[in-house]
Write a protein that holds these residues in place. Structure first.
Motif, PDB file in Angstrom:
ATOM      1  N   LEU A 304       0.833  -1.216  -0.046  1.00  0.00           N
ATOM      2  CA  LEU A 304      -0.107  -0.145  -0.208  1.00  0.00           C
ATOM      3  C   LEU A 304       0.799   1.225  -0.101  1.00  0.00           C
ATOM      4  N   TRP A 305       1.941   1.116   0.691  1.00  0.00           N
ATOM      5  CA  TRP A 305       2.861   2.435   0.701  1.00  0.00           C
ATOM      6  C   TRP A 305       3.587   2.658  -0.380  1.00  0.00           C
ATOM      7  N   ALA A 306       3.941   1.608  -1.220  1.00  0.00           N
ATOM      8  CA  ALA A 306       4.643   1.921  -2.631  1.00  0.00           C
ATOM      9  C   ALA A 306       3.305   2.500  -3.598  1.00  0.00           C
ATOM     10  N   LEU A 307       2.216   2.025  -3.462  1.00  0.00           N
ATOM     11  CA  LEU A 307       1.306   2.552  -4.088  1.00  0.00           C
ATOM     12  C   LEU A 307       0.820   4.281  -3.909  1.00  0.00           C
ATOM     13  N   TRP A 308       0.962   4.486  -2.636  1.00  0.00           N
ATOM     14  CA  TRP A 308       0.809   5.842  -2.294  1.00  0.00           C
ATOM     15  C   TRP A 308       1.895   6.635  -2.801  1.00  0.00           C
ATOM     16  N   LEU A 309       3.222   6.222  -2.714  1.00  0.00           N
ATOM     17  CA  LEU A 309       4.240   6.895  -3.152  1.00  0.00           C
ATOM     18  C   LEU A 309       4.211   7.141  -4.688  1.00  0.00           C
ATOM     19  N   ARG A 310       4.035   6.150  -5.514  1.00  0.00           N
ATOM     20  CA  ARG A 310       3.807   6.277  -6.960  1.00  0.00           C
ATOM     21  C   ARG A 310       2.791   5.285  -7.246  1.00  0.00           C
ATOM     22  N   HIS A 311       1.856   6.196  -8.239  1.00  0.00           N
ATOM     23  CA  HIS A 311       0.766   5.366  -8.801  1.00  0.00           C
ATOM     24  C   HIS A 311       0.452   5.496 -10.272  1.00  0.00           C
ATOM     25  N   ASP A 312       1.742   6.022 -10.849  1.00  0.00           N
ATOM     26  CA  ASP A 312       1.375   5.754 -12.426  1.00  0.00           C
ATOM     27  C   ASP A 312       1.162   4.432 -12.758  1.00  0.00           C
ATOM     28  N   PRO A 313       0.559   4.060 -13.870  1.00  0.00           N
ATOM     29  CA  PRO A 313       0.164   2.887 -14.308  1.00  0.00           C
ATOM     30  C   PRO A 313       1.365   2.183 -14.573  1.00  0.00           C
ATOM     31  N   PRO A 314       2.387   2.544 -15.480  1.00  0.00           N
ATOM     32  CA  PRO A 314       3.506   1.745 -15.388  1.00  0.00           C
ATOM     33  C   PRO A 314       4.157   1.105 -14.158  1.00  0.00           C
ATOM     34  N   PHE A 315       4.161   1.884 -13.180  1.00  0.00           N
ATOM     35  CA  PHE A 315       4.790   1.591 -11.881  1.00  0.00           C
ATOM     36  C   PHE A 315       3.732   0.371 -11.306  1.00  0.00           C
ATOM     37  N   VAL A 316       2.634   0.523 -11.124  1.00  0.00           N
ATOM     38  CA  VAL A 316       1.480  -0.257 -10.728  1.00  0.00           C
ATOM     39  C   VAL A 316       1.501  -1.407 -11.221  1.00  0.00           C
ATOM     40  N   GLY A 317       1.714  -1.475 -12.652  1.00  0.00           N
ATOM     41  CA  GLY A 317       1.864  -2.688 -13.336  1.00  0.00           C
ATOM     42  C   GLY A 317       3.002  -3.588 -13.030  1.00  0.00           C
TER      43      GLY A 317
END
Length: 650
Positions: A304-317
């Protein structure tokens, strides 16, 4: 500077292969690097010596020590010598790697302030390195106090029911949560090499606990600066849960190392790291889950923390792919258990059994209080203010958008959601990983610890080392009593990990002297008494029939086929020094009636089987009674199988 270049230049009168002259700083660095490789080589020699067979090891001791100065310590117990050699190898190896890693700053320091080489990134200053080495040595010393203690109940079960069997059983049997599989694999190898000695059983947890100290420094230095890196390393070095679980054969220190590794890889991934970071995240998460499914608690919060820090589609994928790969690898590692026992076996034992909401709330409050006391052990009245200061630091960091303060929020949200939706039984020992995260989340305000002044940083490092030593000493003094007697029971609270049955080795040796086929060893329903005795008996080469109390399911009449019972009681219970509903009936009265009460069976039922009970041996913390079964009962009763008496110790 590679070892090949070192050897090449050493034989050329201070010139490189191209003929250039080696400067003073380079020459100093070369010698420091040679010393580092010497330390690493010494570690290899110590490790190779520890792997020698018993006979060769003892002959070596006789050759080195003909005057028998230290031989009496090891003649009858080569396992202790192996443990000392392994400790020496670990210390030399860690020191050698540290000197090799920071050879440039050390050479600059030894060279009276000369700048040395400038073609590499600046490493920690020499005083930082010296402080870190001091913290590692302090951590080793505090952990070693626990490593030599008698085994506790849970870690005894880890060896008896898993590590003492085949490696296939280790990776395929999950009938109890004491099989922290990845950790138990290391215990299996350790005990196969050195036997079932407490030091060998605890060696993997101990080494992981020591390794967590420099890893925590690396993480803290990267994120908060050198001084806060030292402060985080000090917390891991002397923090009560990390010290005690480093001396307990469970997988929690191994999970801590893996969590610190994951935090560093996530930060690299968020900053745009390549495929290596994602691969490391998959591998570390799978190994953490393979140690124990409880690793899902920190792992979910970090995701969850990683998604909070960065949530652009390539990173989420990429994040989803890495976690999915880790989940797939986890299923592969747990494959033997799933095939043998089914997927539900991973969620059934102990803390993973479904709980009602009311039960979760009641137990959660009690475990939260216990967790706070465990985290602040040795601080006395300063403990709660220290936790309040950490909480205030997290709130301050949230107002300023600090990334590590956000991690605390994500972990709390994930833990609450997972606990309520899955019906997880809250356990304090499953949350010790949160303490270093809480420190990182609260440390944003301590910018003064990264001051430009060299004097401030040096005095800050000295203060950190001094405070760590004081906290560690306070723990030893405040909780020395719980190391000499068994304290886990119905009448008093334990410390972070419970107590130890100090007389387990003495009781086992006394029982081994008189044991005959058909004797039965019985204890009250405390795993912390019976299982440590069983491990000691296994060291003596015995595997007698043992039992926890007398279950209503079969009662004393069904084990009448064992003509002699040896019943182990805690002295404080037998003497009546403990009061309460469970122990009042033990004070005074006929020994057989007191045995019946202690073993939770009806006195009349016991009298129908046993003829008499008498005190057989007395120890500092235990009383052993000998109960003779009536001859006619013993002759007419069939013995039960061991699995019917104590099915995996539960």
């Amino acid at each position: 500077m590679t070892i090949e270049r070192l050897l090449q230049t050493e034989g050329m009168g201070g010139k490189t292969a191209g003929g250039s002259v080696i400067t003073g700083p380079d020459r100093v660095e070369r010698r420091v690097t040679i010393a580092a490789w010497g330390l690493i080589a010494g570690a290899g020699v110590a490790l190779a010596t520890a792997l020698l067979p018993d006979a060769s090891l003892l002959r070596l001791v006789q050759t080195v020590d003909p005057d028998r100065t230290v031989r009496p310590l090891f003649d009858a117990n080569p396992t202790m010598l192996r443990a000392a050699l392994l400790l020496c190898a670990s210390g030399l190896g860690l020191l050698g790697v540290a000197v090799r890693r920071w050879s440039g700053p050390i050479a600059a320091w030894l060279g009276a302030g000369s700048p040395g080489r400038t073609d590499r990134p600046p490493g920690p200053e020499p005083w930082v390195w010296a402080t870190l080495v001091g913290l590692v040595l302090l951590g080793i010393a505090l952990r070693w106090v626990h490593v030599g203690l008698p085994l506790e109940g849970d870690e005894s079960q880890t060896y008896i029911f898993f590590a003492s069997r085949s490696l296939l059983d280790v990776v395929s049997d999950y009938t109890a949560p004491n099989n922290h599989v990845f950790h138990t694999v290391f215990v299996w190898f350790s005990t196969k090499l050195f036997g079932p000695h407490p030091i060998a059983i605890r060696a993997p947890a101990f080494l992981a606990g020591v390794a967590a100290i420099p890893i925590a420094f690396a993480l803290g230095r990267r994120e908060r600066g050198a001084l806060l890196g030292l402060a985080l390393a000090a917390l891991i070095a002397v923090g009560p849960p990390f010290v005690e679980f480093s001396g307990r054969a469970r997988g929690y220190t191994l999970q801590l190392v893996l969590l610190l590794w994951i935090l560093m890889t996530v930060r690299r991934a968020v900053a745009g790291g390549g495929g290596k970071a994602w691969l490391e995240l998959s591998l570390a998460s799978a190994l953490g889950m393979w140690t124990s499914p409880s690793f899902v608690l920190p792992l979910g919060g970090v995701a969850l923390w990683a998604l909070w820090l960065r949530h652009d589609p390539p990173f989420v994928g990429r994040l989803a792919g890495a976690l999915g790969t880790g989940a797939g690898l986890t299923l592969v590692l747990y494959g033997p258990i799933i095939v043998r026992s089914g997927l539900r076996s991973l969620a059934s034992p102990g803390a993973w059994e479904p709980q009602s909401l009311d039960g979760i709330l009641r137990m959660g409050g009690r475990e939260a209080e216990f967790l706070a006391e465990c985290w602040t052990g040795g601080l006395g009245p300063l403990g709660w203010p220290a936790l309040a200061l950490l909480g205030a630091g997290v709130l301050w960091g949230l107002r300023r958008g600090d990334a590590w303060a956000r991690l605390i929020v994500c972990c709390v949200v994930w833990y609450v959601a997972f606990t309520l939706t899955r019906g997880l039984k809250p356990r304090a020992r499953m949350m010790n990983w949160a303490l270093p995260l809480l420190f990182l989340g609260a440390a944003g305000w301590a910018a003064w610890m990264q001051a430009d002044s060299v004097r401030v940083r040096r005095w800050g490092a000295l203060a950190i080392l001094s405070l760590a030593a004081a906290w560690g000493s306070a723990q030893v003094l405040a909780h020395a009593d719980h190391r000499t007697r068994f304290v886990r029971g119905h009448d008093e609270e334990n410390f972070c990990t419970g107590g130890y049955f100090a007389d387990s080795e003495s009781v086992a040796r006394a029982f081994a002297e008189v044991y005959e086929d058909g004797d039965l060893l019985v204890t009250p329903p405390f795993a912390g008494i019976l299982n440590p005795i069983r491990v000691e008996l296994m060291r003596e080469g015995l595997s007698p029939t043992v039992a926890y109390s007398f279950s209503r399911a079969w009662g004393p009449a069904r084990i009448g086929g064992y003509p002699t019972w040896y019943v182990v009681a805690q002295r404080r219970h037998w003497d009546g020094s403990v009061t309460g509903p469970a122990f009042d009936a033990l004070a005074g009265g006929d020994p057989l009636d007191r045995v019946a009460e202690m073993l939770q069976t009806e006195p009349t039922a016991l009298r129908g089987v046993a003829g008499a009970a008498e005190v057989w041996r007395e120890f500092e913390n235990a009383v052993v009674l000998r109960v003779e079964v009536r001859p006619e009962v013993a002759a007419a009763t069939e013995r039960l199988a061991d699995r019917d008496i104590i099915p995996y110790g539960w």
